[in-house]
Design a protein around this motif. Structure first.
Motif, PDB file in Angstrom:
ATOM      1  N   LEU A 127       0.835  -1.204   0.000  1.00 40.68           N
ATOM      2  CA  LEU A 127       0.000   0.000   0.000  1.00 40.68           C
ATOM      3  C   LEU A 127       0.870   1.255   0.000  1.00 40.68           C
ATOM      4  N   LEU A 128       1.939   1.233   0.766  1.00 39.25           N
ATOM      5  CA  LEU A 128       2.847   2.376   0.834  1.00 39.25           C
ATOM      6  C   LEU A 128       3.448   2.679  -0.538  1.00 39.25           C
ATOM      7  N   ILE A 129       3.922   1.645  -1.219  1.00 40.39           N
ATOM      8  CA  ILE A 129       4.541   1.819  -2.538  1.00 40.39           C
ATOM      9  C   ILE A 129       3.505   2.264  -3.563  1.00 40.39           C
ATOM     10  N   PHE A 130       2.333   1.602  -3.555  1.00 45.58           N
ATOM     11  CA  PHE A 130       1.275   1.930  -4.518  1.00 45.58           C
ATOM     12  C   PHE A 130       0.805   3.365  -4.340  1.00 45.58           C
ATOM     13  N   SER A 131       0.543   3.762  -3.098  1.00 44.91           N
ATOM     14  CA  SER A 131       0.036   5.115  -2.842  1.00 44.91           C
ATOM     15  C   SER A 131       1.073   6.175  -3.201  1.00 44.91           C
ATOM     16  N   ALA A 132       2.356   5.857  -3.023  1.00 44.81           N
ATOM     17  CA  ALA A 132       3.404   6.802  -3.395  1.00 44.81           C
ATOM     18  C   ALA A 132       3.390   7.049  -4.907  1.00 44.81           C
ATOM     19  N   ILE A 133       3.257   5.978  -5.680  1.00 52.82           N
ATOM     20  CA  ILE A 133       3.203   6.106  -7.146  1.00 52.82           C
ATOM     21  C   ILE A 133       1.926   6.831  -7.568  1.00 52.82           C
ATOM     22  N   PHE A 134       0.803   6.451  -6.944  1.00 54.68           N
ATOM     23  CA  PHE A 134      -0.500   7.052  -7.264  1.00 54.68           C
ATOM     24  C   PHE A 134      -0.462   8.558  -7.058  1.00 54.68           C
ATOM     25  N   PHE A 135       0.044   8.991  -5.898  1.00 57.03           N
ATOM     26  CA  PHE A 135       0.036  10.427  -5.601  1.00 57.03           C
ATOM     27  C   PHE A 135       1.110  11.198  -6.359  1.00 57.03           C
ATOM     28  N   ALA A 136       2.118  10.500  -6.848  1.00 58.16           N
ATOM     29  CA  ALA A 136       3.090  11.158  -7.721  1.00 58.16           C
ATOM     30  C   ALA A 136       2.404  11.596  -9.017  1.00 58.16           C
ATOM     31  N   PHE A 137       1.529  10.723  -9.570  1.00 56.31           N
ATOM     32  CA  PHE A 137       0.763  11.075 -10.768  1.00 56.31           C
ATOM     33  C   PHE A 137      -0.233  12.190 -10.464  1.00 56.31           C
ATOM     34  N   VAL A 138      -0.893  12.100  -9.307  1.00 56.17           N
ATOM     35  CA  VAL A 138      -1.866  13.128  -8.926  1.00 56.17           C
ATOM     36  C   VAL A 138      -1.198  14.496  -8.865  1.00 56.17           C
ATOM     37  N   ILE A 278     -14.561  -5.579 -10.225  1.00 55.82           N
ATOM     38  CA  ILE A 278     -14.089  -4.259 -10.658  1.00 55.82           C
ATOM     39  C   ILE A 278     -12.610  -4.349 -10.991  1.00 55.82           C
ATOM     40  N   LEU A 279     -12.278  -4.229 -12.207  1.00 61.34           N
ATOM     41  CA  LEU A 279     -10.902  -4.343 -12.658  1.00 61.34           C
ATOM     42  C   LEU A 279     -10.040  -3.215 -12.113  1.00 61.34           C
ATOM     43  N   ALA A 280      -8.806  -3.567 -11.821  1.00 55.30           N
ATOM     44  CA  ALA A 280      -7.893  -2.604 -11.208  1.00 55.30           C
ATOM     45  C   ALA A 280      -7.708  -1.359 -12.068  1.00 55.30           C
ATOM     46  N   VAL A 281      -7.623  -1.554 -13.370  1.00 57.88           N
ATOM     47  CA  VAL A 281      -7.363  -0.400 -14.231  1.00 57.88           C
ATOM     48  C   VAL A 281      -8.536   0.564 -14.249  1.00 57.88           C
ATOM     49  N   THR A 282      -9.758   0.045 -14.197  1.00 60.84           N
ATOM     50  CA  THR A 282     -10.945   0.894 -14.188  1.00 60.84           C
ATOM     51  C   THR A 282     -10.995   1.731 -12.913  1.00 60.84           C
ATOM     52  N   ILE A 283     -10.770   1.068 -11.785  1.00 63.46           N
ATOM     53  CA  ILE A 283     -10.773   1.740 -10.500  1.00 63.46           C
ATOM     54  C   ILE A 283      -9.691   2.818 -10.437  1.00 63.46           C
ATOM     55  N   THR A 284      -8.499   2.452 -10.888  1.00 66.48           N
ATOM     56  CA  THR A 284      -7.372   3.378 -10.773  1.00 66.48           C
ATOM     57  C   THR A 284      -7.594   4.649 -11.581  1.00 66.48           C
ATOM     58  N   PHE A 285      -8.086   4.502 -12.816  1.00 63.61           N
ATOM     59  CA  PHE A 285      -8.345   5.685 -13.630  1.00 63.61           C
ATOM     60  C   PHE A 285      -9.469   6.528 -13.027  1.00 63.61           C
ATOM     61  N   ALA A 286     -10.497   5.875 -12.487  1.00 64.41           N
ATOM     62  CA  ALA A 286     -11.602   6.607 -11.861  1.00 64.41           C
ATOM     63  C   ALA A 286     -11.102   7.427 -10.676  1.00 64.41           C
ATOM     64  N   CYS A 287     -10.281   6.792  -9.857  1.00 64.90           N
ATOM     65  CA  CYS A 287      -9.793   7.456  -8.652  1.00 64.90           C
ATOM     66  C   CYS A 287      -8.750   8.518  -8.968  1.00 64.90           C
ATOM     67  N   LEU A 288      -7.955   8.284  -9.991  1.00 66.57           N
ATOM     68  CA  LEU A 288      -6.913   9.238 -10.358  1.00 66.57           C
ATOM     69  C   LEU A 288      -7.509  10.574 -10.780  1.00 66.57           C
ATOM     70  N   LYS A 289      -8.509  10.514 -11.651  1.00 66.76           N
ATOM     71  CA  LYS A 289      -9.074  11.776 -12.149  1.00 66.76           C
ATOM     72  C   LYS A 289      -9.829  12.532 -11.060  1.00 66.76           C
ATOM     73  N   THR A 290     -10.481  11.808 -10.156  1.00 65.44           N
ATOM     74  CA  THR A 290     -11.162  12.485  -9.058  1.00 65.44           C
ATOM     75  C   THR A 290     -10.155  13.138  -8.113  1.00 65.44           C
ATOM     76  N   SER A 291      -9.063  12.442  -7.840  1.00 65.34           N
ATOM     77  CA  SER A 291      -8.029  12.994  -6.964  1.00 65.34           C
ATOM     78  C   SER A 291      -7.442  14.267  -7.551  1.00 65.34           C
ATOM     79  N   ILE A 292      -7.222  14.280  -8.854  1.00 67.82           N
ATOM     80  CA  ILE A 292      -6.695  15.475  -9.520  1.00 67.82           C
ATOM     81  C   ILE A 292      -7.665  16.641  -9.351  1.00 67.82           C
ATOM     82  N   GLY A 293      -8.953  16.371  -9.581  1.00 70.26           N
ATOM     83  CA  GLY A 293      -9.969  17.416  -9.438  1.00 70.26           C
ATOM     84  C   GLY A 293     -10.062  17.941  -8.012  1.00 70.26           C
ATOM     85  N   LEU A 294      -9.937  17.045  -7.030  1.00 67.26           N
ATOM     86  CA  LEU A 294     -10.041  17.454  -5.634  1.00 67.26           C
ATOM     87  C   LEU A 294      -8.828  18.260  -5.184  1.00 67.26           C
TER      88      LEU A 294
END
Length: 403
Positions: A127-138, A278-294
């Motif tokens: 989770l630590l590694i994944f969230s670090a990569i996720f928020f780097a994109f955000v 729910i496929l990982a890629v669908t979830i990730t793209f959904a969450c990524l764009k919302t995080s950017i907007g927020l």
């Protein structure tokens, strides 16, 4: 003099951007989970959920437009200047770094990565590694707010919709159970109880309060497109919001039905995640764009509130880092503690939206705003205490008060 308005193509682009910001983690978790709970009483559940998860959010965006406000602080300041600052901070922190943004990362991880881990004991590290990569994109995308319609509306959103379409078609054509055969849980035992339970469940995606928050971004996007007349901006905000609402309602209906049919394959989940569905890629793209907007809307708002004492870039980095830290407490913990806060903030948010629409009938008299908010907050505080985790209620000696 001709007043510039958005073309239909521009309205669709704004609607797509707004949809992209709205539709993220909770918008996939809660509808699927609701479908599992409602069983054969899914139709009244769909209606109740759409009222709070689609209708109120779109009215929230529209409330910013019709009152010619440039953001939530201006609108909520109709109650009082101090209240405007207090409520704006509370709302943005709730849908921002305290709950909604961290939840985006943990949902992506829980539904996409966690099921594939060979050693569950290392889940915290993953989770630590994944969230670090996720928020780097955000952070990368959030630091370029002027291109938000490009990042979300033209790139991330179409990719998300493509994967979601494939997922939904596959799930609905290969159901795990007939909807009529799925028993509802106790809270959804009748059509009436199903409607009211789902009405409250619609708080989960946080979209009603997000609608008030995203108003500032939508208004800014429309003005960047050359619309500078306040009345024209209000009309375009409402039109774009309506298009967004239609798309959200359609997707909610199919995902709720998908959740109901999944009961033949999965038991009701603790936090709404349903793994393989729910496929990982669908979830990730959904969450990524919302995080950017927020992150974008929170940063722009706090720049205005602090009169630029801290730059947009600094706020974006601060909110992203804080969200990264909170995301590592895990999805179930975030959801458990977000529910009481939502019960606290939703009623005043809904009351503010209603007052914005009917304000012209009492000339936006501050006394009316104050009296309505006083009664609303009294009820909301009680609901907040009632939905706190049992351990917290006990430690604060609230057990008898909310019994």
């Amino acid at each position: 003099m001709t007043v510039k308005k958005l073309t239909m193509r521009q309205k669709i682009l704004v609607a797509g951007t707004l949809f992209g910001m709205f539709f993220g983690a909770g918008n996939l978790i809660f509808p699927v989970h609701l479908g599992q709970l409602a069983g054969r009483n899914v139709i009244p559940a769909i209606i109740g959920f759409i009222v709070t998860a689609v209708g109120i959010p779109i009215f929230g965006v529209a409330a910013i437009g019709i009152t010619h406000s440039d953001g939530l602080q201006t609108l909520s300041s109709k109650v009082g200047k101090g209240y405007g600052i207090f409520f704006t901070c509370l709302l943005y922190l709730t849908i921002g770094p305290l709950f909604a943004i961290p939840r985006c990362a943990t949902v992506s991880f829980t539904t996409g990565v966690a099921p594939m881990l060979l050693d569950p004991s290392k889940e915290w590290l993953a989770l630590l590694i994944f969230s670090a990569i996720f928020f780097a994109f955000v952070l990368f995308f959030s630091l370029r707010p002027g291109k938000i319609t490009v990042w979300i509306g033209k790139i991330i959103n179409p990719i998300f919709l493509l994967f979601l379409a494939v997922l939904v078609i596959a799930a609905l054509t290969n159901p795990g159970a007939s909807i009529a055969a799925v028993e509802p849980v106790e809270a959804y035992a009748t059509g009436t109880s199903s409607f009211f339970s789902s009405f409250i469940e619609g708080y989960g995606p946080m979209d009603a309060i997000a609608g008030l928050a995203f108003g500032i971004v939508v208004v800014d996007v429309i003005r960047r497109m050359g619309v500078d007349n306040d009345d024209a901006v209000a009309v375009d905000v409402l039109g774009s919001g309506a298009l967004t609402g239609i798309l959200m309602a359609v997707i909610y209906i199919v995902t709720i039905l998908m959740g109901t049919q999944s009961r033949g394959l999965f038991e009701v989940s603790d936090n709404g995640g349903v793994g393989q569905i729910i496929l990982a890629v669908t979830i990730t793209f959904a969450c990524l764009k919302t995080s950017i907007g927020l992150v974008t809307s929170c940063s722009e708002t706090f720049v205005k509130m602090t009169h630029g004492k801290l730059s947009y870039k600094a706020w974006a980095i601060l909110f992203t880092l804080f969200s990264f830290a909170v995301s590592n407490v895990g999805l179930s913990a975030i959801i458990e503690y977000s529910i009481p806060v939502l019960m606290l903030i939703y009623p005043p948010a809904i009351a503010l939206i209603i007052l914005a629409f009917i304000g012209k009938f009492f000339h936006h008299d501050k006394a009316v705003y104050i009296s309505v908010m006083a009664f609303t907050w009294a009820a909301a505080i009680f609901d907040f205490m009632k939905t706190l985790p049992a351990g917290v209620q006990s430690s604060l000696h609230l057990d008898r008060l909310v019994a």
